[in-house]
Design a protein around this motif. Sequence first.
Motif, PDB file in Angstrom:
ATOM      1  N   PRO A   2       0.827  -1.204   0.000  1.00 17.60           N
ATOM      2  CA  PRO A   2       0.000   0.000   0.000  1.00 17.60           C
ATOM      3  C   PRO A   2       0.864   1.258   0.000  1.00 17.60           C
ATOM      4  CG  PRO A   2      -0.131  -1.137   2.121  1.00 17.60           C
ATOM      5  CD  PRO A   2       0.698  -1.986   1.211  1.00 17.60           C
ATOM      6  N   ALA A   3       0.385   2.259  -0.682  1.00 20.76           N
ATOM      7  CA  ALA A   3       1.113   3.525  -0.777  1.00 20.76           C
ATOM      8  C   ALA A   3       0.842   4.380   0.453  1.00 20.76           C
ATOM      9  CB  ALA A   3       0.693   4.273  -2.028  1.00 20.76           C
ATOM     10  N   ASP A   4       1.831   5.168   0.824  1.00 24.86           N
ATOM     11  CA  ASP A   4       1.648   6.110   1.928  1.00 24.86           C
ATOM     12  C   ASP A   4       0.754   7.249   1.462  1.00 24.86           C
ATOM     13  OD1 ASP A   4       3.309   4.818   3.797  1.00 24.86           O
ATOM     14  OD2 ASP A   4       5.074   5.648   2.814  1.00 24.86           O
ATOM     15  N   PRO A   5      -0.039   7.795   2.365  1.00 21.05           N
ATOM     16  CA  PRO A   5      -0.880   8.938   2.001  1.00 21.05           C
ATOM     17  C   PRO A   5       0.000  10.119   1.560  1.00 21.05           C
ATOM     18  CG  PRO A   5      -1.535   8.037   4.136  1.00 21.05           C
ATOM     19  CD  PRO A   5      -0.261   7.359   3.747  1.00 21.05           C
ATOM     20  N   PRO A   6      -0.433  10.850   0.548  1.00 17.16           N
ATOM     21  CA  PRO A   6       0.355  11.994   0.062  1.00 17.16           C
ATOM     22  C   PRO A   6       0.694  13.004   1.160  1.00 17.16           C
ATOM     23  CG  PRO A   6      -1.404  11.503  -1.469  1.00 17.16           C
ATOM     24  CD  PRO A   6      -1.625  10.633  -0.259  1.00 17.16           C
ATOM     25  N   ALA A   7      -0.203  13.196   2.105  1.00 13.64           N
ATOM     26  CA  ALA A   7       0.061  14.157   3.184  1.00 13.64           C
ATOM     27  C   ALA A   7       1.255  13.713   4.032  1.00 13.64           C
ATOM     28  CB  ALA A   7      -1.181  14.320   4.054  1.00 13.64           C
ATOM     29  N   ASP A   8       1.378  12.408   4.276  1.00 17.97           N
ATOM     30  CA  ASP A   8       2.519  11.894   5.044  1.00 17.97           C
ATOM     31  C   ASP A   8       3.824  12.106   4.287  1.00 17.97           C
ATOM     32  OD1 ASP A   8       0.793  11.096   7.026  1.00 17.97           O
ATOM     33  OD2 ASP A   8       0.897   8.951   6.530  1.00 17.97           O
ATOM     34  N   ILE A   9       3.799  11.824   3.004  1.00 15.23           N
ATOM     35  CA  ILE A   9       5.006  12.000   2.185  1.00 15.23           C
ATOM     36  C   ILE A   9       5.411  13.466   2.154  1.00 15.23           C
ATOM     37  CG2 ILE A   9       5.956  11.786  -0.148  1.00 15.23           C
ATOM     38  CD1 ILE A   9       4.070   9.334  -0.459  1.00 15.23           C
ATOM     39  N   ALA A  10       4.434  14.347   1.975  1.00 14.65           N
ATOM     40  CA  ALA A  10       4.722  15.785   1.954  1.00 14.65           C
ATOM     41  C   ALA A  10       5.324  16.235   3.286  1.00 14.65           C
ATOM     42  CB  ALA A  10       3.446  16.566   1.654  1.00 14.65           C
ATOM     43  N   ARG A  11       4.803  15.712   4.402  1.00  8.89           N
ATOM     44  CA  ARG A  11       5.329  16.077   5.721  1.00  8.89           C
ATOM     45  C   ARG A  11       6.782  15.611   5.870  1.00  8.89           C
ATOM     46  NH1 ARG A  11       4.779  12.799   9.833  1.00  8.89           N
ATOM     47  NH2 ARG A  11       2.855  11.951   9.001  1.00  8.89           N
ATOM     48  N   TRP A  12       7.091  14.381   5.407  1.00  9.63           N
ATOM     49  CA  TRP A  12       8.466  13.870   5.509  1.00  9.63           C
ATOM     50  C   TRP A  12       9.422  14.730   4.678  1.00  9.63           C
ATOM     51  CZ3 TRP A  12       6.633   8.279   4.266  1.00  9.63           C
ATOM     52  CH2 TRP A  12       5.983   7.748   5.377  1.00  9.63           C
ATOM     53  N   VAL A  13       8.995  15.076   3.468  1.00 16.56           N
ATOM     54  CA  VAL A  13       9.842  15.903   2.600  1.00 16.56           C
ATOM     55  C   VAL A  13      10.022  17.287   3.226  1.00 16.56           C
ATOM     56  CG1 VAL A  13       9.986  17.014   0.347  1.00 16.56           C
ATOM     57  CG2 VAL A  13       9.273  14.614   0.511  1.00 16.56           C
ATOM     58  N   TRP A  14       8.939  17.859   3.740  1.00 14.17           N
ATOM     59  CA  TRP A  14       9.011  19.184   4.353  1.00 14.17           C
ATOM     60  C   TRP A  14       9.920  19.169   5.576  1.00 14.17           C
ATOM     61  CZ3 TRP A  14       8.170  23.830   2.783  1.00 14.17           C
ATOM     62  CH2 TRP A  14       8.060  24.878   3.698  1.00 14.17           C
ATOM     63  N   ASP A  15       9.785  18.145   6.422  1.00  8.85           N
ATOM     64  CA  ASP A  15      10.639  18.031   7.607  1.00  8.85           C
ATOM     65  C   ASP A  15      12.110  17.917   7.213  1.00  8.85           C
ATOM     66  OD1 ASP A  15       8.410  18.164   9.229  1.00  8.85           O
ATOM     67  OD2 ASP A  15       8.334  15.989   9.622  1.00  8.85           O
ATOM     68  N   ALA A  16      12.399  17.155   6.163  1.00 10.90           N
ATOM     69  CA  ALA A  16      13.778  17.023   5.693  1.00 10.90           C
ATOM     70  C   ALA A  16      14.303  18.364   5.186  1.00 10.90           C
ATOM     71  CB  ALA A  16      13.865  15.968   4.588  1.00 10.90           C
ATOM     72  N   ALA A  17      13.463  19.115   4.469  1.00  9.60           N
ATOM     73  CA  ALA A  17      13.882  20.426   3.958  1.00  9.60           C
ATOM     74  C   ALA A  17      14.150  21.395   5.104  1.00  9.60           C
ATOM     75  CB  ALA A  17      12.818  20.991   3.016  1.00  9.60           C
ATOM     76  N   LEU A  18      13.290  21.386   6.106  1.00 10.36           N
ATOM     77  CA  LEU A  18      13.488  22.265   7.262  1.00 10.36           C
ATOM     78  C   LEU A  18      14.761  21.911   8.028  1.00 10.36           C
ATOM     79  CD1 LEU A  18       9.874  22.637   8.693  1.00 10.36           C
ATOM     80  CD2 LEU A  18      11.212  24.322   7.413  1.00 10.36           C
ATOM     81  N   ALA A  19      15.122  20.629   8.006  1.00 11.16           N
ATOM     82  CA  ALA A  19      16.332  20.178   8.698  1.00 11.16           C
ATOM     83  C   ALA A  19      17.585  20.457   7.878  1.00 11.16           C
ATOM     84  CB  ALA A  19      16.223  18.691   9.016  1.00 11.16           C
ATOM     85  N   GLY A  20      17.397  20.982   6.655  1.00 10.08           N
ATOM     86  CA  GLY A  20      18.539  21.304   5.802  1.00 10.08           C
ATOM     87  C   GLY A  20      19.050  20.126   4.989  1.00 10.08           C
ATOM     88  N   ALA A  21      18.292  19.047   4.922  1.00  6.18           N
ATOM     89  CA  ALA A  21      18.715  17.871   4.160  1.00  6.18           C
ATOM     90  C   ALA A  21      18.571  18.125   2.663  1.00  6.18           C
ATOM     91  CB  ALA A  21      17.879  16.655   4.558  1.00  6.18           C
ATOM     92  N   ASP A  22      19.509  17.590   1.897  1.00 12.39           N
ATOM     93  CA  ASP A  22      19.438  17.704   0.440  1.00 12.39           C
ATOM     94  C   ASP A  22      18.500  16.667  -0.167  1.00 12.39           C
ATOM     95  OD1 ASP A  22      21.250  19.782   0.411  1.00 12.39           O
ATOM     96  OD2 ASP A  22      22.962  18.449   0.184  1.00 12.39           O
ATOM     97  N   THR A  23      18.272  15.594   0.572  1.00 16.19           N
ATOM     98  CA  THR A  23      17.431  14.504   0.063  1.00 16.19           C
ATOM     99  C   THR A  23      16.502  14.017   1.170  1.00 16.19           C
ATOM    100  OG1 THR A  23      19.128  12.901   0.667  1.00 16.19           O
ATOM    101  CG2 THR A  23      19.132  13.678  -1.615  1.00 16.19           C
ATOM    102  N   ALA A  24      15.435  13.349   0.764  1.00 14.54           N
ATOM    103  CA  ALA A  24      14.513  12.705   1.688  1.00 14.54           C
ATOM    104  C   ALA A  24      14.273  11.292   1.182  1.00 14.54           C
ATOM    105  CB  ALA A  24      13.199  13.474   1.762  1.00 14.54           C
ATOM    106  N   TYR A  25      14.554  10.327   2.012  1.00 20.59           N
ATOM    107  CA  TYR A  25      14.427   8.927   1.612  1.00 20.59           C
ATOM    108  C   TYR A  25      13.165   8.316   2.198  1.00 20.59           C
ATOM    109  CZ  TYR A  25      19.198   9.396   0.029  1.00 20.59           C
ATOM    110  OH  TYR A  25      20.322   9.810  -0.630  1.00 20.59           O
ATOM    111  N   PRO A  26      12.672   7.261   1.561  1.00 24.20           N
ATOM    112  CA  PRO A  26      11.467   6.596   2.073  1.00 24.20           C
ATOM    113  C   PRO A  26      11.704   6.031   3.472  1.00 24.20           C
ATOM    114  CG  PRO A  26      12.128   5.683  -0.052  1.00 24.20           C
ATOM    115  CD  PRO A  26      13.184   6.632   0.372  1.00 24.20           C
ATOM    116  N   ARG A  27      10.625   5.808   4.169  1.00 25.28           N
ATOM    117  CA  ARG A  27      10.685   5.230   5.514  1.00 25.28           C
ATOM    118  C   ARG A  27      10.032   3.864   5.506  1.00 25.28           C
ATOM    119  NH1 ARG A  27       9.093  10.382   9.320  1.00 25.28           N
ATOM    120  NH2 ARG A  27      10.763  11.714   8.589  1.00 25.28           N
ATOM    121  N   GLY A  28      10.330   3.085   6.514  1.00 25.24           N
ATOM    122  CA  GLY A  28       9.666   1.808   6.739  1.00 25.24           C
ATOM    123  C   GLY A  28       9.837   0.822   5.605  1.00 25.24           C
TER     124      GLY A  28
END
Length: 77
Positions: A2-28
């Motif tokens: 099953p795919a992760d909800p788009p809102a969860d993916i957006a939150r992970w990407v946003w959190d990575a950007a706020l942390a200064g990360a150049d990339t965001a990798y999948p979880r779980g």
Amino acid sequence: MPADPPADIARWVWDAALAGADTAYPRGAERLFVLLQRLFPKLVDAAVRHQLRRLRLDAPSVGQAFDRQPVDQHPQF
């Protein structure tokens, strides 16, 4: 898988950007899938083809697109 909800993916990407990360990798489970795709690409391709058939999608051209060929064996345009 099953795919992760788009809102969860957006939150992970946003959190990575706020942390200064150049990339965001999948979880779980997605992280495991990415690792399997890198180590055993034909195995994952076969699983995807199996899922397409299970969904009763007649997609022989899709299955052929998944077959990897050396660059020198691709048709010339």
